[in-house]
Scaffold this motif. Structure first.
Motif, PDB file in Angstrom:
ATOM      1  N   UNK A 104       0.854  -1.189   0.000  1.00 41.32           N
ATOM      2  CA  UNK A 104       0.000   0.000   0.000  1.00 41.32           C
ATOM      3  C   UNK A 104       0.890   1.237   0.000  1.00 41.32           C
ATOM      4  N   UNK A 105       0.586   2.147  -0.914  1.00 39.16           N
ATOM      5  CA  UNK A 105       1.461   3.318  -1.085  1.00 39.16           C
ATOM      6  C   UNK A 105       0.646   4.586  -0.827  1.00 39.16           C
ATOM      7  N   UNK A 106       1.176   5.447   0.017  1.00 36.25           N
ATOM      8  CA  UNK A 106       0.466   6.687   0.373  1.00 36.25           C
ATOM      9  C   UNK A 106       0.447   7.652  -0.813  1.00 36.25           C
ATOM     10  N   UNK A 107      -0.552   8.589  -0.779  1.00 35.52           N
ATOM     11  CA  UNK A 107      -0.718   9.595  -1.850  1.00 35.52           C
ATOM     12  C   UNK A 107       0.564  10.408  -2.072  1.00 35.52           C
ATOM     13  N   UNK A 108       1.207  10.731  -0.957  1.00 35.16           N
ATOM     14  CA  UNK A 108       2.361  11.628  -1.054  1.00 35.16           C
ATOM     15  C   UNK A 108       3.695  10.866  -1.028  1.00 35.16           C
ATOM     16  N   UNK A 109       3.643   9.581  -1.352  1.00 32.02           N
ATOM     17  CA  UNK A 109       4.870   8.777  -1.259  1.00 32.02           C
ATOM     18  C   UNK A 109       5.902   9.247  -2.278  1.00 32.02           C
ATOM     19  N   UNK A 114       8.552  -0.983  -1.957  1.00 34.07           N
ATOM     20  CA  UNK A 114       8.692  -2.389  -2.341  1.00 34.07           C
ATOM     21  C   UNK A 114       8.808  -3.272  -1.133  1.00 34.07           C
ATOM     22  N   UNK A 115       9.470  -4.403  -1.319  1.00 34.13           N
ATOM     23  CA  UNK A 115       9.618  -5.356  -0.203  1.00 34.13           C
ATOM     24  C   UNK A 115      10.989  -6.001  -0.266  1.00 34.13           C
ATOM     25  N   UNK A 116      11.381  -6.526   0.889  1.00 36.28           N
ATOM     26  CA  UNK A 116      12.611  -7.316   0.932  1.00 36.28           C
ATOM     27  C   UNK A 116      12.276  -8.701   1.469  1.00 36.28           C
ATOM     28  N   UNK A 117      13.166  -9.642   1.191  1.00 32.54           N
ATOM     29  CA  UNK A 117      13.037 -10.993   1.742  1.00 32.54           C
ATOM     30  C   UNK A 117      14.416 -11.406   2.235  1.00 32.54           C
ATOM     31  N   UNK A 118      14.461 -11.894   3.471  1.00 32.78           N
ATOM     32  CA  UNK A 118      15.766 -12.175   4.093  1.00 32.78           C
ATOM     33  C   UNK A 118      16.318 -13.550   3.744  1.00 32.78           C
ATOM     34  N   UNK A 119      15.581 -14.304   2.922  1.00 34.75           N
ATOM     35  CA  UNK A 119      16.063 -15.646   2.567  1.00 34.75           C
ATOM     36  C   UNK A 119      15.988 -16.581   3.757  1.00 34.75           C
ATOM     37  N   UNK A 120      16.581 -17.739   3.599  1.00 29.29           N
ATOM     38  CA  UNK A 120      16.620 -18.719   4.679  1.00 29.29           C
ATOM     39  C   UNK A 120      17.845 -18.424   5.537  1.00 29.29           C
ATOM     40  N   UNK A 121      17.699 -17.475   6.447  1.00 26.86           N
ATOM     41  CA  UNK A 121      18.833 -17.031   7.260  1.00 26.86           C
ATOM     42  C   UNK A 121      19.963 -16.542   6.346  1.00 26.86           C
ATOM     43  N   UNK A 122      19.570 -15.796   5.335  1.00 20.90           N
ATOM     44  CA  UNK A 122      20.532 -15.231   4.401  1.00 20.90           C
ATOM     45  C   UNK A 122      20.374 -15.837   3.018  1.00 20.90           C
ATOM     46  N   UNK A 190      15.736  -7.575  -2.553  1.00 20.12           N
ATOM     47  CA  UNK A 190      14.896  -6.377  -2.491  1.00 20.12           C
ATOM     48  C   UNK A 190      14.256  -6.145  -3.857  1.00 20.12           C
ATOM     49  N   UNK A 191      12.972  -5.838  -3.847  1.00 18.10           N
ATOM     50  CA  UNK A 191      12.242  -5.522  -5.082  1.00 18.10           C
ATOM     51  C   UNK A 191      11.530  -4.194  -4.861  1.00 18.10           C
ATOM     52  N   UNK A 192      11.818  -3.229  -5.705  1.00 17.53           N
ATOM     53  CA  UNK A 192      11.220  -1.900  -5.510  1.00 17.53           C
ATOM     54  C   UNK A 192      10.729  -1.310  -6.836  1.00 17.53           C
ATOM     55  N   UNK A 193       9.817  -0.337  -6.697  1.00 19.44           N
ATOM     56  CA  UNK A 193       9.376   0.474  -7.836  1.00 19.44           C
ATOM     57  C   UNK A 193       9.420   1.935  -7.394  1.00 19.44           C
ATOM     58  N   UNK A 194       9.318   2.813  -8.372  1.00 14.46           N
ATOM     59  CA  UNK A 194       9.276   4.252  -8.083  1.00 14.46           C
ATOM     60  C   UNK A 194       7.939   4.563  -7.380  1.00 14.46           C
ATOM     61  N   UNK A 195       8.020   5.103  -6.178  1.00 14.87           N
ATOM     62  CA  UNK A 195       6.812   5.321  -5.371  1.00 14.87           C
ATOM     63  C   UNK A 195       5.817   6.240  -6.070  1.00 14.87           C
TER      64      UNK A 195
END
Ligand code: AHR
Length: 626
Positions: A104-109, A114-122, A190-195
């Motif tokens: 969920x992205x705010x109006x003024x973001x 995006x999100x990150x995933x820490x893997x299986x202890x790395x 890490x997976x991100x997009x332009x807010x």
């Protein structure tokens, strides 16, 4: 057998040494016969695997993101940037992965979200070209950036940008991700997009996946370092099963039909070892694992008994029928022509030809936990149906306890026998297979030293003594497998294990037990040769065999004293000797130190044709004639 052998005389001082030299060689003399003896099973050494200690997910299965199906809430996920994340059940990826990750992205973001995933202890970033896969849904057109980044250091080991045109339905995206090798497993995804491109909206992601270059480049394949270390052992079979086949309840049993096909159609399951299994490593992946490592598959089938029954198993009588039918369907999937219902399903998943499955094990350890009383009935129901449909399949019981088996056991059936024991007890069982009823062939489906955190040298010698004991009888002991096979050091349910590892790239901890497995399995004869000796078994144990190229002598010294040894083998003028040893019985290789490594050397026969060498304290040795 002599009661006062030269080796004992040798320890009594100079006069005794002179006497013993006059009477023969100092130490233990072994004379290997060039003929006679029994045949040795060509399948003798192999592997037992189940997802325990994160050995499948987080282990040999190549997919590196934890909880990627979001079955364990947001475990391993975190929000990146100004968005928030949630598990969304309104926008399921599929009916079997009935959720997605909502951002969920705010109006003024601003910045990135995006999100990150820490893997299986790395995440082990090994420098190969990775592949990432995900589904995306929402009102978004633009770039998605995927990175692999050091925890705390923020060093970037990979970064790639993929253009995405998301829509109201989930869109499948895959892209390569070239990587730089990381020094350790302290890495996150890490997976991100332009807010600003998604300000005021929600974006949905389904089943993100990350693979290194897999073993033999299999799609949805194995992690190469762990497959490679198995390959060095040169095993002959793979049994998959164990407690994780049984499941904690009937509903949580391993269900073959939920482990096949596209991964987005595999629901996964709560495994028996306290964590969710993605089942990305499923039936066909096990069979490809066998194909790629030259292993004969042993298909374990659920036999109407779960570990913590909650009252409803064992299933007997008519209740068992659907489960028997289910096994017949599984066998048709594996063995059926593509014109059959399940054979054609297999073909639709890319495998037109049947898999070479010749062995089926019915259940797992049905002598334990209340399974014994009903096993004869349950085994018989499965056996009768399988044998009628596939008379050539080798059927294996899940126990060798006569109290649990039908009487008589159908002809041709093999019995699975398990032993976890402290080293002294492994040694005490050296003669176990000498003295067994030889009318049934045996499969030692699981064995290992117990009561150690890491496999110790003493334990490995104990295992070698036990192995010498069954190799001597490998006309009736058809197969044997150490268990458990793997261990992610950060997340362990059972110790000791044969091959521990961390998420440091290429991490493989070669334990003394691993060396023993490798030395014994990679050097095998097809005939066990008789050996005469001037010493009794203990503390030194031996077995000799031959193949068309060599004579092989395997030795174990289960004690703190050095032992001198002389081998006399007809027509042998020398050979190669590998020894793994430690003066310290408790020595173990761990994630912080390697103290035990084998040594190798060539040895040449003396003028009389004998080959002399010394067995160090707590040692295992393999001599292969040249
Ligand atoms: O190897 C660990 C466990 O030991 C297996 O799951 C089970 O079969 C045995 O009790």
């Amino acid at each position: 057998m002599v009661s006062s052998s030269p080796s004992r005389l040798c320890s009594l001082g100079k006069l005794a040494i002179v006497l013993s030299l006059l009477s023969g060689a100092c130490g233990i003399n072994l004379s290997v016969s060039s003929d006679g003896g029994n045949a040795s099973s060509p399948l003798l050494y192999g592997f037992m695997f189940e997802d325990i200690n994160y050995s499948g997910d987080g282990g040999i299965y190549g997919q590196l993101l934890k909880n990627n199906g979001l079955q364990s809430e947001l475990n391993a996920f975190a929000a990146v940037g100004s968005g928030t994340i949630a598990v969304d059940t309104e926008n399921p990826l599929t009916s079997t992965i009935p959720q997605s990750l909502r951002i969920d992205v705010a109006e003024d973001a601003s910045g990135v979200v995006g999100f990150s995933n820490s893997g299986y202890w790395g995440i082990p970033v090994d420098g190969s070209v990775f592949q990432t896969i995900f589904w995306v849904k929402g009102s978004f057109t633009g770039d998605v950036t995927v990175r692999l980044v050091g925890n705390g250091t923020e060093i970037e080991y990979a970064s790639t940008v993929v253009s995405v045109e998301a829509a109201d339905d989930f869109t499948y995206i895959t892209t390569d991700l070239p990587t730089e090798k990381a020094p350790d497993g302290e890495v996150y995804y890490e997976l991100t997009v332009d807010a600003s491109a998604v300000a005021g909206q929600s974006l949905y992601f389904g089943l993100p996946q990350l693979f290194p270059e897999t073993f033999k480049s299999r799609e949805n394949g194995l992690k190469p370092n762990l497959a490679n270390v198995l390959d060095t052992i040169k095993g002959s079979f793979l049994r998959w099963g164990g407690n994780n086949l049984e499941g904690n309840s009937e509903d949580q049993r391993w269900k073959w039909n939920e482990t096949i096909g596209p991964v987005e159609d595999r629901p996964g399951r709560q495994g028996a070892w306290g964590y969710y299994n993605s089942d990305g490593l499923g039936l066909m992946e096990y069979l490809y694992w066998c194909e790629d490592l030259g292993l004969a598959p042993i298909l374990g089938v659920w036999a109407g008994f779960a570990l913590q029954s909650g009252g409803n198993t064992p299933f007997t009588g008519d209740v068992l029928t659907p489960y028997v039918d289910d096994v017949l369907n599984e066998l048709e999937f594996v063995l059926g022509d593509k014109s059959t219902t399940y054979g054609s399903l297999r073909a639709s998943y890319g495998e037109e030809n049947p898999f070479p499955v010749t062995m089926v094990e019915i259940g797992n350890e049905d002598n334990l936990g209340g399974g014994c009383e009903s096993y004869a009935e349950r085994f018989t129901a499965f056996y009768d149906a399988i044998h009628a449909a596939y008379p050539d399949l080798q059927i294996i019981t899940s126990t060798a306890d006569p109290a649990c088996l039908p009487s008589p056991v159908p002809e041709g059936v093999w019995l699975d026998y398990h032993l976890y024991a402290v080293p002294d007890d492994l040694v005490a069982d050296f003669g176990y297979f000498d003295n067994l009823d030889r009318s049934y062939p045996y499969f030692i489906g699981e064995y290992a030293q117990s009561e150690a955190t890491w496999p110790t040298m003493q334990g490995a010698v104990g295992e070698a003594v036990y192995m010498i004991g069954f190799e001597r009888n490998s006309d009736v002991v058809k197969m044997a497998a150490y268990a458990p096979l793997f261990q992610l050091v950060n997340a362990t349910q059972w110790v000791p294990d044969l091959i521990p590892y961390t998420q440091t790239p290429d991490s493989v901890i070669e334990t003394p037990s691993y060396y023993v497995q490798q030395m014994f399995s990679a050097n095998r004869g097809d005939t066990i040769l008789p050996v005469t000796s001037d010493a009794e078994f203990g503390p030194v144990y031996w077995v000799a065999s031959s193949n068309e190229d060599s004579v092989i002598v395997k030795l174990a010294n289960y004690g703190a004293d050095v032992q001198d040894l002389t081998l006399s083998i007809p027509d042998v003028t020398g050979g190669h000797l590998t020894i793994v040893a430690s003066d310290d019985a408790a020595a173990a290789n761990t994630d912080s130190e390697t103290v035990v490594v084998p040594t190798e050397k060539d040895v040449t026969a003396a003028a009389d044709g004998s080959v002399a060498f010394t067995l160090p304290a707590w040692s295992v040795a393999v001599f292969v004639s040249s």
